[in-house]
Every structure is written in structure tokens, then in C-alpha cells.
Design an enzyme around this catalytic site. Structure first.
Site, PDB file in Angstrom:
ATOM      1  N   TRP A   1     -68.697  77.041  16.338  1.00  0.00           N
ATOM      2  CA  TRP A   1     -67.965  77.929  16.616  1.00  0.00           C
ATOM      3  C   TRP A   1     -67.540  78.775  15.255  1.00  0.00           C
ATOM      4  CZ3 TRP A   1     -63.862  77.316  21.335  1.00  0.00           C
ATOM      5  CH2 TRP A   1     -64.404  77.200  22.978  1.00  0.00           C
TER       6      TRP A   1
ATOM      7  N   GLU B   1     -47.458  81.798  30.783  1.00  0.00           N
ATOM      8  CA  GLU B   1     -47.523  80.845  31.666  1.00  0.00           C
ATOM      9  C   GLU B   1     -46.899  79.859  32.016  1.00  0.00           C
ATOM     10  OE1 GLU B   1     -49.561  82.851  30.221  1.00  0.00           O
ATOM     11  OE2 GLU B   1     -50.833  84.083  30.280  1.00  0.00           O
TER      12      GLU B   1
ATOM     13  N   LYS C   1     -69.127  82.778  18.710  1.00  0.00           N
ATOM     14  CA  LYS C   1     -70.498  81.208  19.294  1.00  0.00           C
ATOM     15  C   LYS C   1     -71.767  81.259  18.064  1.00  0.00           C
ATOM     16  CE  LYS C   1     -67.121  81.448  23.117  1.00  0.00           C
ATOM     17  NZ  LYS C   1     -66.992  81.556  24.174  1.00  0.00           N
TER      18      LYS C   1
ATOM     19  N   THR D   1     -47.514  89.389  31.594  1.00  0.00           N
ATOM     20  CA  THR D   1     -47.473  89.596  30.121  1.00  0.00           C
ATOM     21  C   THR D   1     -48.174  90.552  30.335  1.00  0.00           C
ATOM     22  OG1 THR D   1     -50.186  88.935  31.825  1.00  0.00           O
ATOM     23  CG2 THR D   1     -48.780  86.788  30.858  1.00  0.00           C
TER      24      THR D   1
END
Lengths: 553, 553
Positions: free
Chosen positions: B442, B326, B437, B181
Site C-alpha cells: 500500500w 459510528e 494498492k 455522517t
């Protein structure tokens, strides 16, 4: 570095319940059409799992069904394996002694049984064979008057359990399914399906190279759910988020036509006789078939006329497929390849579609001749089809004898004798045990039979290989003549017909007239009986094979 | 009772070579268009495997590529893993020190490198990092003048080996692929793909719920083959028997348009900028796009205007997909569900198609809020997306630190913050590390940025959460104003704009004017720099959040 979860049925159930909560599962029942959604289905499957757990069913326990195609049967498809047990679908059409053998061999703990099939199960019941069975659950909302003990009804069985279940992480080799082959000879052989085999088979049926199933589909499995999981369709339809339509017990062509029309069925599946029946019904009755896109035909070869009629008259594609209980079951599907629709005549396209087809993605195959070598792909040479892949079994349940003969390394010897044409299309020409081995070459008993049965004077015919000192085996034709036919004329007519279509050395050495072809319990020709009767070669004593027999060429 | 063979890439190669021997693999190269068939491909892959074996490559050895999209690169896709080694595709766009880290970390034994990329690889070369590398193989028919030692050319490398190879039965957890990645922070993380993960991912991309790939398709991956195996398309196209078209190094929009027209491309795939470029090209130039059915867009969100224009002007469906290194990588695809084409307006359909979409068959997901509970699927509440399934990794290569934080049981914590609507469509609203947050709720930094950047006076903007004693974090907007814009007016204009679209408590506590938004090596906003700069909360000292902040509601 392995996948985060094993390959199990759980994500299919999750996806249908969560992403397609409103898609329907429809069943034709004795009380009329019943329908509910995946959301309700998911809840009921959870209830069933809770009930099974409470009944003491755990890892690897076998739970059997003795049922037609309907929603409750479908609930066992996910409920039983996803809680860790193994779903064993019993064929209720088997003779009692086979059912006894199967239940005893599988050690089933619970048997779910349809009300209409309870008398049949009761007739097969004996204390010894059914010793493992704790209880019977009748697929109904109240217990009918049945001769099975102890017994409860399905709705009572699941009623008190919550509609959520904490589905376990199962190992991928966890036994999930089981089905016995209804072999024409000997005892039925059990085939087990692991979670991974069912996962892989399901994934292989979804793409275009398989059965091309999507969320828009409305899928009606006419093939019974006790025949290799209805060819896997209940799993495939769920994985895709498709709508399910289950035709219930003994649907008539009228029932099927009505379900197609009312529910907008896009794809259905079953053996050829079902579709012959539907065509006959449609000849006499009006029904709207416009939603129907394709019919998957398997179990036996689909007559070309059926393929043609559905195409020309109803714009329905017949998708011919081949598989085996040992293969979960799909192995080949007869799709056309790129360009064939333009390059081949309509008739040639039907020829391709009428073969068993192309191996689906994920499997490998070879075709092995009598000498153990692979035969060329020329549409003529034939050999036994061997297959291997992630949804092909490597063993029968507790049958070391069969395991010895039916497998070679990781290859399953299918017992089907096939040709493969230049395009890779598989065509079954015989069963391995019926093929006639003459002078180092093989003769297809099935092709000879088909030709002979096309003769006007023949009511029924079968061809069997009988032992021969020089040529190993030679074909003998057993013919049931139509009434009033002159036998001498018929014999020479049949011989001429065979010679016009096949090499001379395929000509049967003898034609024997009989009153009836012996048949097995399931109605197939029982060549074993004839083989035993003519095993002493006396029949063909003094004969010489045709002068251009293969060994001399 | 397990499948007869493990899940490996071998049956895909077998099927393409045997059932689709005449389908083509086409490459745009510096020397023009090159084409050959699957039959030839299969032979060359066998030659490559023989050459690798002779070069001492065996089980689990890593073989790297440093290449664009072309047929030779595609040969390594099957040749390397199917003989038991592991294919490591290196991103040649990475900075030298990342390449060094990656080669050293993976211990690559051989590196296949394009002639045009050899100088870049030579510049990254250092003896220590490349200590494991036995040789370089240049993707050409003769060795160009490169500064890499020892070196040979690909055609010489494979020339003397037979075009058949006895492909082994590999275990399903055999390492087959590897990709790092290109994280914006810290060292690249290696992700390994087992044979089984690649098999399962391939099978999942083929159905309608995936990318719906069949033998009739002509597939052109524009996404580089070093980006998660070009999203798996070379494997998927082979498994389906489709034709491949590889656009070679740095294709221009004109190159892509010509390949689509000349080769009859039906499906292509890449990041949004590629398709914006193609649209612009098509505005000014004529090209026949009639063969093109769909464009898979991933890597970043596709603008709705792109979806609309391809649909309306070219009858091309944009298939929006989301995935991760992934995840091999495909996770969601934004297909419409049954009925939506009738029930939704065209605009609403584009909205659905513009989301990340529906989880593909075989995976499971949950969306976890700050409190650890799953958030409701209402299109508003958001949380971090967790996924699990057979092609989702459970670990990074030699990175216990990241394994500790990025996984929870068998769940991959994707780091993407999403909403899920009532229909199950996933929409990414932020990266987990960027979400703000505030008072137990959120705030999406991405949504605020998109709104602020829509203001006429704003050249560029980013929104960052800064620490706050009472509310945990509060949003601060960093804005690069367009030249000559009055800052006070701009500030109140931006605040008004945000208030018109979001709850009051989403309003940034402060607007800071800056000259440039800091960027990472790959051009993404580098919020880390701003976060570090404003980490002491001094910026918002003395401020109180908006009166209707969430904790008070």
C-alpha cells in the site's frame, strides 16, 4: 443499534497487554519480591484459561480462590471470567462452618489456595460440603505437603498451555464474579457480579469522581482480594494500564512502608486500622512516602485524625469511600467539590473528607425515612440509604428470603442509616437494624456510643434500643467501666455528656454496667445478644421517657 | 444478577441536578451572555419532557434539532432521550437535498430550530420530505417571522409544564440519539445511539485515558452540537458536574478568547482551523488564557506547530483525539504514556501528541492489511483500522448496502488506513478508499500529497491510484502549479522530492498538471472525479513502474 461488543473484562486485558506491555505487576511473596510485566501477565492468563478449559471448566462454572493478594491470584481475576467461568473469592478468615456453607452453596469446581492457607482450608474440608470440588490448585511452583485431594500446583497446572487464548464474546449478563457478604447474623449471602457489572464498576472507578486512576499510577491494594475483588482495584488498575503492587500475606506496617518506598506506590487502599498502623510505624521509623499521593479508606469510617495526619505530615490525601458487597462495591467517594478548598477551613474540609461522600457518577440514591418518604438533605434528618445503578445487584444468590426484604423495585435497601448534608455528602449514622426508633423519630446508636466512649471512665460501651410500650423503642446504654471508677458518678457523668451533645430525648433511659460487650466472630459489637437479653422490657419498666420526647413536640 | 438499572442518561442528569445544583450553564446568544444553574436546567429539562409528552411524542419517536451550541439545545440533549424519544441532531450546513433526505429518512416528528437557521430550514423544506413533521419549535422566547408551519417558540412550548418529571426506566437498547455522517459520496448514513451506547461513551470519556473530566472543569464545546453530540461533551460535562460554556452561533476567535477569559474555561474542543484562528487572534490581541488547561482537537490532524505553540506560549496542552460518528465518537486520544515526559525530547513528545493516539479504555482494535492479516506495530506497515466496543455501532439506519461492506462480524471497518508504532500509537495515513494498492503493498496518497504540496512551485496537489494491469494500481499526481512555474522543472523537482522521502516505488508514474483540484460540497478533495476521469488506464499506457516496485523485492 447496540454496541458492537458487550461490556466484558476482555478489552481491559487487551489494552493493558497491548498498550502497556512493560508496566509491572509486583508481588511480595514468601520468597521475596516477584515482578513481571503485563505482556507476561497476559500470556499467563491465557495459559490459565487453557488449563481451566482442559480441566472441564466451562460457561458459568464456579472457580474459587482462597488466597491473599499476589500476582497469581490476580491472574485468576481475568483468566477465570474471561474464559466464561465465574470467579468466587472466598474469605479465608471465616469460621469453618461458613466456608463449608459457601463452598457447598456456590458449588465450586476448583479451589485455588495459598500454601499458607491450605491448612485452614483442610480444616474446613468435609466431603459433603466440598462434593462439587474436582481439585485443589496450590498457588506455588510445587505442591507442598497439604491435606487436600486431588491437588496440583499452579505452575504445573498452567505450564503446558499456550500463552494465547481465543477469548470468547461473552453475553453481558454472563456471571463473572461472586462474593459472599460476611453478615454478622445468619448465613453469608452470595452476591454475583455479571461481566457487565464488573465492566461498569471499573469504568466508574476510573474518573475523578471515582478514584481517578491513570496509567501513571502505581496501585497497591491492601484490602484483601477476597473482599469484593479488593474493591475492584485489580480491574481498575488494569483498565488504566497502571502498575500493580500486591503486598502478599499479612503485611506489617514495615512491609507496606517498604513497598511504597521501593515501588513508588501512588495510591493504596484498605481499612482504617491498616493506616493507623502505618502512621504509628512512621512515627518511629524513617521511610520515603513521597511517591504516595492518596490512600483510599473504606470498610469503616476513617478517624479525622488519620485524615489530618496524612495530609499535614505526609502530604497524602485520604480518599474516604463507602460501598457494599452488593455494589461491586464503590458507591460514594468523599471528594471536595469545586471551590471548597478555597471556601472551607482546613478543618471543615476534613469534616467533608471524613464523611462517606458523594455518590459516584452512574448511580442514583434516595434516603428513606421511617414513614417511607424521602428525608430532606439538611445534615440532620436521617433515613435508610437506597441506591440503584448498573453495578448494584438486584438479588442474592438463592436467597428469596433476603431478596424479599433487602430490595424495593430496582432499589437496594443498603441497611445503612444516613444523613445527607446540603452539599449532598452522605454520612452514615447507624445500621438500620441498630437505629433506635423512638416516638416516630430515629436515634443513632452509633453516635451515642461514640460520645459515651469518649468519657474518661468508659472502657467500652454500646447502645441498644429496647421495646417500649408508648415510645416503641428507647435507648439503653451498656457500659464497661474502667477499673476503679465509681459507677454512680460515671452514670451521671455519661448522662450529662449525652445531654450536652444531643436532644434530651436521646438520653438513654437506663445505664447498665456490664463486664464485657458481647462480640461477633469478626470482633464487631453483637447487639443481638443484648437485645435478646433485654427483650422483655422489664429493664425499663416503670420508667417514663424524658419529658421532651419527640411525640410530644 | 444484572445491574439494578439499565445504563441510561438519567443518572447523569440526577447527579448534576442534585449534587451540583449551583454549577452553571452559560450560553453566548444574540442577546448577550445567558446563564443558569444545573438546578434550573434540571427543571427546564423536566418541562421539556412534559411538553414533548403532551405533544404526543413517545417511545422511539424522533425529535430533531437544527441548532448551534447553546443552553436550549443542551436541554434537548437530556429532555428528549430521557423521556424515551430519540434526539436527531441535523447538520444545518448540509445542502438542502441532504437535509430533505435526512428528515424523510429519520421521520422526524418535531424539529427544534434556531431563529438564525430557520430561513435555511425553510429553504430545504418540501412537503414530501417533511411529511412526518408535526411542528417546528423555534429556539427563542417568541416566534420570529419564519416560513415554517405550524410553529411555536421554545419558551411557550415548555412554559406550562411542571419542573419535575417522572423519568421512566428505559431499556438499555432504547434509541436515544441519531446523527448522519456527512459522507463525501452517496447519501448520508444514519447512525443511531442507544441509551447504553451514550452511557458507555460518557463513562469512557471521563477517565484520564479519555478526556479526564472532573467537577472542577469548565468545558466549552466549540465543535458543533450537531457533530456527533459535540463529541459527547455535553453528556460528559454533566456526568462530571462540570460547568458548561456554549459559544452560540458562529463564534469568532475574539468571542472564544473572551469566553475563555470571562468564564474561566479549562477545556475546549474543536477542529484544527478554530485553534489556528485563535492563535492568530492571540498574536495580535491580549487575552488571559491562564484558566485554559487543554484543547481537544479532532476532526482532522492537528498541525504539530499548533501543538507546539499552545504548549510553549500558553502552557495549554493540545489533546489530539480521533473518532467517528459510528463510534459516538471517541476512539483514540494521544496522551503520553508513563515515563515519556522524561524519556522523550520535547519534539518527540509533540510527535506522539500529533498522532491519533492510544485506544481509550473499553475498546479493542486491529489493523488489517490488504491480505486480511493483522499488520505489525512498527510505525511503518499499514492497514485498515478496525474497532469494536460498547459504543461502536454495528449497523447503519436502513442501509443494508453499507452494512454489508462496513462491518465484519462485530468489527467496524473504519475506512481509515493507519500505522501503529511500537508504543501502540495510531497514526492515520490515508482513507481506505484513497490508499493506492501497488504490487501487494500500500502507498499512502495522503503522505505523497503532503510531501508534494511542500514543494515551492505547487499550489495544490492530489495523488490518486489509477488501475494498472501488472501492479493493480499505480500513483498519479495531479498538480496545480503556482503561476509562472516551469512545468518540466517542477515535474523533476517533485519527483526528486518524493524519492528523497519515500521508497522508489512510491514515485508517481505520471505527473499531470491541472487547473484546479475538484472538491466536494464540504471542500475536501474529490478524488472520485479524477479516478473516473483516468479510469481507462490510458494515462499510464506503455509505462512501466519503477524497477524496484515491491513485487520484485
Amino acid at each position: 443499534m447496540v454496541g458492537a461488543t458487550n461490556q466484558t473484562l476482555r478489552p481491559f486485558l487487551w489494552r493493558a497487554g497491548k498498550l502497556f506491555p512493560d508496566r509491572e505487576i509486583v508481588s511480595r511473596t514468601a520468597e521475596g519480591i516477584k515482578r513481571y510485566t503485563y505482556a507476561e501477565y497476559e500470556g499467563r492468563v491465557a495459559q490459565l484459561a487453557g488449563a481451566l478449559e482442559d480441566a472441564g471448566i466451562g460457561d458459568g462454572d464456579r472457580v474459587a480462590t482462597f488466597c491473599w493478594n499476589h500476582g497469581r491470584h490476580f491472574e485468576t481475576y481475568f483468566g477465570v471470567p474471561s474464559m466464561g467461568a465465574q470467579l468466587h473469592t472466598i474469605n479465608p478468615l471465616l469460621p469453618d462452618h461458613h466456608i463449608q456453607y459457601i463452598v457447598e452453596n456456590a458449588e465450586d469446581r476448583i479451589i485455588f489456595v495459598d500454601p499458607s492457607l491450605a491448612p485452614k482450608l483442610a480444616s474446613a474440608y468435609d466431603e459433603t460440603s466440598f462434593a462439587s470440588v474436582d481439585q485443589f490448585v496450590v498457588m506455588a511452583s510445587e505442591v507442598p505437603d497439604v491435606d487436600l485431594e486431588p491437588v496440583t500446583d499452579y505452575e504445573s497446572f498452567i505450564a503446558e498451555y499456550p500463552d494465547e487464548y481465543d477469548w470468547p464474546d461473552l453475553p453481558e449478563d454472563q456471571p463473572a464474579g461472586m462474593c459472599y457478604t460476611s453478615g454478622t447474623t445468619g448465613k453469608p449471602k452470595g452476591v454475583e457480579y455479571s461481566q457487565q457489572m464488573l465492566w461498569a464498576h471499573t469504568m466508574a472507578t476510573l474518573p475523578q469522581a471515582g478514584l481517578d486512576i491513570g496509567a501513571d499510577d502505581v496501585i497497591m491494594p491492601v484490602v484483601p482480594m477476597f473482599h469484593v475483588n479488593a474493591w475492584g482495584l485489580p480491574f481498575s488498575a488494569t483498565a488504566a494500564g497502571a502498575k500493580h503492587v500486591y503486598p502478599g500475606p499479612s503485611p506489617t506496617p514495615a512491609d507496606l512502608a517498604k513497598l511504597i518506598e521501593d515501588e513508588g506506590v501512588t495510591m493504596t487502599a484498605g481499612v482504617p486500622t491498616v493506616w493507623l498502623g502505618l502512621l504509628e510505624y512512621l512515627d518511629e521509623n524513617d521511610a520515603d512516602m513521597s511517591s504516595l499521593e492518596r490512600i483510599v479508606i473504606g470498610g469503616a469510617a476513617a478517624p479525622k485524625s488519620v485524615i489530618r495526619r496524612f495530609d499535614e505530615e505526609y502530604d497524602v490525601e485520604v480518599v474516604h469511600a463507602w460501598g457494599m458487597t452488593e455494589m461491586s462495591p464503590v458507591g460514594t467517594v468523599a471528594h471536595l467539590k469545586p471551590g471548597m478548598e478555597d471556601e472551607l477551613s482546613t478543618d471543615e474540609q476534613y469534616d467533608k473528607r471524613g464523611m462517606q461522600g458523594l455518590l459516584v457518577t452512574g448511580l442514583e440514591m434516595r434516603v428513606v425515612g421511617d414513614d417511607g418518604d424521602e428525608v430532606p438533605w439538611n445534615g440532620e434528618d436521617f433515613g435508610e440509604l437506597w441506591v440503584r445503578g448498573p453495578w448494584v445487584t438486584t438479588e442474592y444468590f438463592q436467597r428469596p428470603d433476603a431478596n424479599e426484604t433487602d430490595f424495593e423495585g430496582n432499589w437496594l435497601k443498603t441497611g445503612d442509616v444516613v444523613t445527607v448534608d446540603e452539599d449532598g455528602y452522605v454520612k452514615i449514622v447507624d445500621r438500620a437494624k441498630d437505629v433506635i426508633k423512638s416516638g416516630g423519630e430515629w436515634i443513632s446508636s452509633v453516635e451515642l456510643e461514640n460520645t459515651i466512649m469518649a468519657h474518661d471512665g468508659v472502657a467500652e460501651a454500646t447502645v441498644v434500643g429496647v421495646p417500649h410500650e408508648r415510645w416503641q423503642e428507647r435507648p439503653v446504654a451498656f457500659i464497661v467501666p474502667k477499673k476503679g471508677v465509681d459507677q454512680d458518678e460515671l452514670k451521671s457523668g455519661v448522662v450529662d455528656l449525652v445531654r450536652s451533645e444531643f436532644p434530651k430525648w436521646w438520653t438513654p433511659d437506663e445505664v447498665v454496667f456490664i463486664e464485657e460487650v458481647p462480640k461477633t466472630a469478626t470482633g464487631k459489637f453483637d447487639k443481638k445478644v443484648l437485645r435478646e437479653e433485654y427483650d422483655d422490657a422489664s429493664l425499663i419498666e416503670g420508667k417514663t421517657p424524658d419529658e421532651d420526647a419527640p411525640a410530644e413536640n
